[in-house]
Scaffold this motif. Sequence first.
Motif, PDB file in Angstrom:
ATOM      1  N   SER A  51      50.450  41.933  52.002  1.00  0.00           N
ATOM      2  CA  SER A  51      49.182  42.673  51.972  1.00  0.00           C
ATOM      3  C   SER A  51      48.219  42.548  50.840  1.00  0.00           C
ATOM      4  O   SER A  51      49.351  42.660  49.740  1.00  0.00           O
ATOM      5  CB  SER A  51      48.549  44.870  52.476  1.00  0.00           C
ATOM      6  OG  SER A  51      49.511  45.472  51.607  1.00  0.00           O
ATOM      7  N   MET A  52      46.620  42.471  50.917  1.00  0.00           N
ATOM      8  CA  MET A  52      46.392  42.575  49.556  1.00  0.00           C
ATOM      9  C   MET A  52      46.397  43.443  48.556  1.00  0.00           C
ATOM     10  O   MET A  52      46.339  43.346  47.463  1.00  0.00           O
ATOM     11  CB  MET A  52      44.377  41.783  50.450  1.00  0.00           C
ATOM     12  CG  MET A  52      44.646  41.154  50.469  1.00  0.00           C
ATOM     13  SD  MET A  52      42.665  39.856  50.175  1.00  0.00           S
ATOM     14  CE  MET A  52      41.828  40.463  49.071  1.00  0.00           C
ATOM     15  N   ILE A 111      49.156  42.815  46.002  1.00  0.00           N
ATOM     16  CA  ILE A 111      49.145  41.999  45.435  1.00  0.00           C
ATOM     17  C   ILE A 111      48.754  41.818  43.584  1.00  0.00           C
ATOM     18  O   ILE A 111      47.387  42.493  43.131  1.00  0.00           O
ATOM     19  CB  ILE A 111      47.877  40.396  45.487  1.00  0.00           C
ATOM     20  CG1 ILE A 111      48.171  39.782  46.807  1.00  0.00           C
ATOM     21  CG2 ILE A 111      47.661  39.421  44.675  1.00  0.00           C
ATOM     22  CD1 ILE A 111      47.178  39.069  47.653  1.00  0.00           C
ATOM     23  N   TRP A 126      36.373  32.467  51.257  1.00  0.00           N
ATOM     24  CA  TRP A 126      36.014  32.969  50.358  1.00  0.00           C
ATOM     25  C   TRP A 126      34.764  33.154  50.590  1.00  0.00           C
ATOM     26  O   TRP A 126      33.272  33.312  49.842  1.00  0.00           O
ATOM     27  CB  TRP A 126      36.715  32.584  48.974  1.00  0.00           C
ATOM     28  CG  TRP A 126      38.749  33.090  49.034  1.00  0.00           C
ATOM     29  CD1 TRP A 126      39.801  32.499  49.782  1.00  0.00           C
ATOM     30  CD2 TRP A 126      38.664  34.626  49.055  1.00  0.00           C
ATOM     31  NE1 TRP A 126      40.337  33.695  49.785  1.00  0.00           N
ATOM     32  CE2 TRP A 126      39.963  35.091  48.991  1.00  0.00           C
ATOM     33  CE3 TRP A 126      37.493  35.496  48.577  1.00  0.00           C
ATOM     34  CZ2 TRP A 126      40.757  35.801  48.563  1.00  0.00           C
ATOM     35  CZ3 TRP A 126      38.448  37.123  48.112  1.00  0.00           C
ATOM     36  CH2 TRP A 126      39.940  37.118  48.095  1.00  0.00           C
ATOM     37  N   THR A 180      46.610  34.388  47.892  1.00  0.00           N
ATOM     38  CA  THR A 180      46.517  35.633  49.027  1.00  0.00           C
ATOM     39  C   THR A 180      46.887  34.935  50.723  1.00  0.00           C
ATOM     40  O   THR A 180      46.947  35.438  51.632  1.00  0.00           O
ATOM     41  CB  THR A 180      44.918  36.056  49.068  1.00  0.00           C
ATOM     42  OG1 THR A 180      43.896  35.076  49.439  1.00  0.00           O
ATOM     43  CG2 THR A 180      44.685  36.990  47.749  1.00  0.00           C
ATOM     44  N   PHE A 185      46.653  40.711  41.039  1.00  0.00           N
ATOM     45  CA  PHE A 185      45.280  40.247  40.408  1.00  0.00           C
ATOM     46  C   PHE A 185      45.224  39.658  38.866  1.00  0.00           C
ATOM     47  O   PHE A 185      44.121  39.356  38.769  1.00  0.00           O
ATOM     48  CB  PHE A 185      43.984  40.901  41.115  1.00  0.00           C
ATOM     49  CG  PHE A 185      44.231  40.630  42.303  1.00  0.00           C
ATOM     50  CD1 PHE A 185      43.607  39.834  43.421  1.00  0.00           C
ATOM     51  CD2 PHE A 185      43.718  42.288  43.383  1.00  0.00           C
ATOM     52  CE1 PHE A 185      43.473  39.726  44.967  1.00  0.00           C
ATOM     53  CE2 PHE A 185      43.663  42.292  44.527  1.00  0.00           C
ATOM     54  CZ  PHE A 185      42.917  40.935  45.250  1.00  0.00           C
ATOM     55  N   ASP A 208      39.126  45.728  47.353  1.00  0.00           N
ATOM     56  CA  ASP A 208      40.011  45.920  48.005  1.00  0.00           C
ATOM     57  C   ASP A 208      40.791  46.905  49.159  1.00  0.00           C
ATOM     58  O   ASP A 208      40.041  46.910  49.769  1.00  0.00           O
ATOM     59  CB  ASP A 208      41.661  44.580  47.355  1.00  0.00           C
ATOM     60  CG  ASP A 208      42.926  45.223  48.701  1.00  0.00           C
ATOM     61  OD1 ASP A 208      42.575  44.257  50.310  1.00  0.00           O
ATOM     62  OD2 ASP A 208      43.929  45.401  47.805  1.00  0.00           O
ATOM     63  N   LEU A 249      43.077  32.964  43.895  1.00  0.00           N
ATOM     64  CA  LEU A 249      42.875  33.366  45.346  1.00  0.00           C
ATOM     65  C   LEU A 249      43.125  32.870  45.817  1.00  0.00           C
ATOM     66  O   LEU A 249      44.349  33.837  46.820  1.00  0.00           O
ATOM     67  CB  LEU A 249      41.071  33.989  45.171  1.00  0.00           C
ATOM     68  CG  LEU A 249      40.856  35.263  44.202  1.00  0.00           C
ATOM     69  CD1 LEU A 249      39.450  35.570  44.702  1.00  0.00           C
ATOM     70  CD2 LEU A 249      41.352  36.250  44.520  1.00  0.00           C
TER      71      LEU A 249
END
Length: 71
Positions: free
Chosen positions: A2-3, A6, A33, A26, A8, A63, A22
Motif C-alpha cells: 500500500s502507499m 512506501i 498522476w 507505486t 518517499f 497519502d 512515483l
Amino acid sequence: MSMSQIDFTPPAGRKYLFTEDLVRMTGIPNTTWQKWRSLKKGPPYRKLGRRAAYLPEDLAKWDESQKILTE
C-alpha cells in the motif's frame, strides 16, 4: 504494497520526487498522476521547468488524508 508503506525518500542529492519516480515506487501509471494534477485531486506539487515535483512530506500527508475509516 500500500502507499502508506512506501518510503518517499528521493534519490541521493535530490529534494523532490518526479512523476517517473512515483510510477516506479507505486506502480500507479503516469497518466493517473497527470489526471490527478489536472483535476486537483492528487498530492500538492510544484513545477520545476516542465516537470511536476513532489516533496516527500507532501506525499506522505496526502497519502494519509486518503485513508478511509470503516467500522
